[in-house]
Scaffold this motif. Sequence first.
Motif, mmCIF file in Angstrom:
data_model
loop_
_atom_site.group_PDB
_atom_site.id
_atom_site.type_symbol
_atom_site.label_atom_id
_atom_site.label_comp_id
_atom_site.label_asym_id
_atom_site.label_seq_id
_atom_site.Cartn_x
_atom_site.Cartn_y
_atom_site.Cartn_z
ATOM 1 N N ILE A 2 0.820 -1.218 0.000
ATOM 2 C CA ILE A 2 0.000 0.000 0.000
ATOM 3 C C ILE A 2 0.847 1.259 0.000
ATOM 4 O O ILE A 2 0.563 2.193 -0.729
ATOM 5 C CB ILE A 2 -0.933 -0.017 1.238
ATOM 6 C CG1 ILE A 2 -2.125 -0.867 0.953
ATOM 7 C CG2 ILE A 2 -1.311 1.353 1.697
ATOM 8 C CD1 ILE A 2 -3.342 -0.148 0.481
ATOM 9 N N SER A 3 1.912 1.304 0.803
ATOM 10 C CA SER A 3 2.714 2.525 0.878
ATOM 11 C C SER A 3 3.385 2.826 -0.457
ATOM 12 O O SER A 3 3.515 3.978 -0.843
ATOM 13 C CB SER A 3 3.744 2.441 1.996
ATOM 14 O OG SER A 3 4.689 1.433 1.723
ATOM 15 N N SER A 5 2.220 2.029 -3.511
ATOM 16 C CA SER A 5 1.232 2.542 -4.457
ATOM 17 C C SER A 5 0.796 3.949 -4.061
ATOM 18 O O SER A 5 0.540 4.783 -4.926
ATOM 19 C CB SER A 5 0.040 1.601 -4.570
ATOM 20 O OG SER A 5 -0.609 1.454 -3.336
ATOM 21 N N ASN A 6 0.726 4.247 -2.771
ATOM 22 C CA ASN A 6 0.409 5.608 -2.327
ATOM 23 C C ASN A 6 1.484 6.584 -2.768
ATOM 24 O O ASN A 6 1.179 7.688 -3.211
ATOM 25 C CB ASN A 6 0.237 5.669 -0.813
ATOM 26 C CG ASN A 6 -1.106 5.140 -0.360
ATOM 27 O OD1 ASN A 6 -2.023 4.984 -1.157
ATOM 28 N ND2 ASN A 6 -1.213 4.847 0.911
ATOM 29 N N ASN A 7 2.757 6.189 -2.655
ATOM 30 C CA ASN A 7 3.845 7.061 -3.087
ATOM 31 C C ASN A 7 3.725 7.381 -4.572
ATOM 32 O O ASN A 7 3.924 8.518 -4.988
ATOM 33 C CB ASN A 7 5.210 6.421 -2.811
ATOM 34 C CG ASN A 7 5.545 6.425 -1.342
ATOM 35 O OD1 ASN A 7 4.983 7.186 -0.566
ATOM 36 N ND2 ASN A 7 6.471 5.572 -0.960
ATOM 37 N N ILE A 9 1.011 7.437 -6.372
ATOM 38 C CA ILE A 9 -0.128 8.343 -6.554
ATOM 39 C C ILE A 9 0.234 9.758 -6.125
ATOM 40 O O ILE A 9 -0.069 10.729 -6.824
ATOM 41 C CB ILE A 9 -1.371 7.822 -5.796
ATOM 42 C CG1 ILE A 9 -1.879 6.547 -6.478
ATOM 43 C CG2 ILE A 9 -2.461 8.875 -5.719
ATOM 44 C CD1 ILE A 9 -2.894 5.772 -5.672
ATOM 45 N N TYR A 10 0.902 9.901 -4.977
ATOM 46 C CA TYR A 10 1.303 11.232 -4.508
ATOM 47 C C TYR A 10 2.225 11.902 -5.520
ATOM 48 O O TYR A 10 2.065 13.084 -5.840
ATOM 49 C CB TYR A 10 2.010 11.156 -3.153
ATOM 50 C CG TYR A 10 1.173 10.619 -2.025
ATOM 51 C CD1 TYR A 10 -0.193 10.889 -1.938
ATOM 52 C CD2 TYR A 10 1.734 9.838 -1.031
ATOM 53 C CE1 TYR A 10 -0.966 10.395 -0.895
ATOM 54 C CE2 TYR A 10 0.968 9.341 0.012
ATOM 55 C CZ TYR A 10 -0.372 9.619 0.069
ATOM 56 O OH TYR A 10 -1.136 9.133 1.096
#
Length: 85
Positions: A2-3, A5-7, A9-10
């Motif tokens: 998750i972290s 994929s969040n990075n 996206i950010y």
Amino acid sequence: DISRSNNLIYLWHVLHDAFGRLGLPRVYSFTAAVNLRSERVMRRLGMRNLGGFDHPALPVGHLLRRHVLYAAARDTFEGRFSVRP
């Protein structure tokens, strides 16, 4: 993960803002050559490897001295990410 994929996206939002609202033609990014995860994110965002350099603030022999430089161009980004990732 998750972290990770969040990075992605950010960072996509950062590039979107840089090319859209700010109107920048190009964005540069660099990381220590040993940071393969960051390099992978830059490649996934369509950034191009411009080569390497030694960070001037780090002494010879330091693990993090060697860096890689990447760039993203607005036209490449817009062509690759016309919709949200």
